[in-house]
Enzyme design. Structure first.
Site, mmCIF file in Angstrom:
data_model
loop_
_atom_site.group_PDB
_atom_site.id
_atom_site.type_symbol
_atom_site.label_atom_id
_atom_site.label_comp_id
_atom_site.label_asym_id
_atom_site.label_seq_id
_atom_site.Cartn_x
_atom_site.Cartn_y
_atom_site.Cartn_z
ATOM 1 N N GLU A 110 0.835 -1.196 0.000
ATOM 2 C CA GLU A 110 0.000 0.000 0.000
ATOM 3 C C GLU A 110 0.874 1.251 0.000
ATOM 4 O OE1 GLU A 110 -3.496 2.051 2.711
ATOM 5 O OE2 GLU A 110 -3.236 -0.121 2.760
ATOM 6 N N HIS A 168 -4.246 10.598 0.526
ATOM 7 C CA HIS A 168 -3.775 9.476 -0.291
ATOM 8 C C HIS A 168 -3.518 9.859 -1.741
ATOM 9 C CE1 HIS A 168 -5.234 5.828 2.298
ATOM 10 N NE2 HIS A 168 -4.467 6.662 2.963
#
Length: 445
Positions: free
Chosen positions: A86, A386
């Site tokens: 991730e 993000h």
């Protein structure tokens, strides 16, 4: 080995090329060429070692390894190897660690390495008589268990105590209550699974003889609630100001996120998943049993009968205060640590910490990851934080050459459309022409 906390030796690290990063890491952390190759994966596990580690070995599966930076725990600075797919996790840990470091860093502690071994006894007759027989032989049983692990005892570990638990039968009042013997074993620098399992299997026949019962399960428990680690940080609210918001507003958003997790297990599960993002990543890099860590953490989160958060955040006298507590069954000896060259290199990067120091670091990484997540959630939302990191992955998926990735990612964020087809168009514009269709995959990324 320690890192000089008076200077930020990895300032601007994410802007360096891969070659420059490797050179910086090797120079600052004193890695040999072989150690650096092991850390980066250039000198991999090797077919023979892989064959010896798992059944039916066929090959390898790679994941990115990065460095969590700016971590300061109990006055010592660390560079934390982390393995995860991730994009945002390592950046989040590094950002939060830098923020906490500017306020003095994390203060952490870890309990001794006490693990629980369980022996399940059935067909024992009267439960109180069986319990009394086992407790009367307490010294004998502890001596027997320790005789099975003499080297552990010589290092100061071994079985330290035992207790007998009577549990209600799952079938109800007509069923036989479960009689379970718990051995409390100090595993020292080991995680302890193999040590404890050997002890439990060796002691089981004597417990059967003492009670006339029959033993079925004899194995360690992964709920290591006698092996807790804690970390704490205190951040002046003024340091939290961001996104055009004052620090007090950011702090209040973080506290409200914490309250939500305390009240609702649906939120607590996601809250704790964020914590484990960081802990699992460093666990993988250091060869730990991350499945056991996950199982223990989530079981501990439900210890009151209701699933709750492993960390909490409060406001006190103009400061944001974060605290985390969880069981951490870690090891610095045995298993992959003896076999995997990358794991050995990771411990070199960490300065070869003992198991309790390692637990302090793990807990602090978890709290740092949690801080980064709830800071975004309680203010502008997780997607904005993000976006830039996700844009890099999208740029790569679009076939962007390494030297163009940052530029393409920046334009995607600026345009507010982080998708593969948009990345191809941006790259085409940069190169002076529209790129041809490359792949049908991940069009909706």
């Amino acid at each position: 080995m320690g890192i000089d906390i008076s200077r930020s030796i990895f300032s601007g690290f994410h802007r360096l090329s891969l070659e420059e990063r490797c050179a910086r890491v090797a120079a600052e952390l004193g890695l040999s060429d072989a150690e650096l190759a092991a850390l980066t994966g250039e000198e991999g596990l090797g077919a023979e070692k892989a064959y010896s580690m798992v059944e039916n070995a066929l090959g390898f599966f790679s994941l990115p390894l990065g460095l969590g930076l700016h971590l300061r725990v109990n006055g010592r600075a660390y560079v934390a190897p982390m393995v995860i797919e991730e994009a945002s996790v390592i950046a989040a840990v590094s950002f939060a660690a830098k923020l906490v470091g500017s306020a003095g860093g994390f203060i952490a502690e870890a309990e001794p390495s006490l693990m629980v071994g369980q022996i399940q006894l059935t067909r024992y007759g009267d439960p109180e008589s069986a319990r009394a027989s086992i407790l009367a032989a307490r010294s004998e049983l502890l001596d027997l268990a320790n005789a099975l692990q003499p080297q552990l005892v010589r290092r100061g570990g071994g079985a330290k105590d035992l207790e007998v638990r009577l549990l209600d039968a799952p079938e109800g009042p007509l069923g036989e209550p479960l009689l379970v013997v718990h051995f409390h074993v100090d595993t020292q620098e080991a995680m302890g699974a193999n040590l404890i399992n050997t002890m439990m299997e060796g002691v089981a026949p004597r417990i059967e003889a003492l009670t006339g019962g029959r033993v079925f399960l004899r194995i360690l428990s992964n709920l290591a609630d006698r092996r807790l680690a804690r970390s704490r940080c205190v951040i002046p609210e003024a340091l939290l100001a961001d996104y055009g918001l004052p620090g007090a507003d950011i702090a209040e958003g973080i506290v409200q996120a914490s309250r939500f997790a305390q009240a609702d297990p649906y939120r607590a599960a996601t809250h704790n998943k964020g914590i484990m993002n960081g802990i699992d990543a460093i666990a993988l890099a250091t060869g730990q049993d991350w499945r056991a860590i996950e199982a223990g953490a989530h079981a501990y989160a439900a210890r009151t009968g209701r699933y709750g958060p492993l960390s909490t955040w409060t406001r006190e006298d103009g400061n944001l205060v974060g605290e985390i507590e969880l069981p951490l069954a870690l090891g610095t000896v045995g298993g992959p640590l003896l076999v995997h060259p990358g794991v050995k290199a990771a411990f070199k990067v960490l300065g070869h910490p003992g198991v309790r120091e390692l637990a302090c670091l793990f807990a602090s990484v978890g709290l740092a990851q949690n801080l980064a997540a709830v800071r975004a959630l309680g203010s502008v939302g997780i997607q904005k934080g993000h976006m830039a990191l996700h844009a890099r992955s999208v740029a790569v998926s679009a076939g962007t050459p390494p030297e163009w990735v940052e530029t393409v990612a920046a334009r995607l964020v600026q345009q507010g459309e982080v998708k593969v087809d948009r990345a191809r168009r941006v790259l085409g514009e940069l190169k002076g022409g529209v790129l041809p269709f490359v792949s049908p995959h991940n069009e909706d990324t």
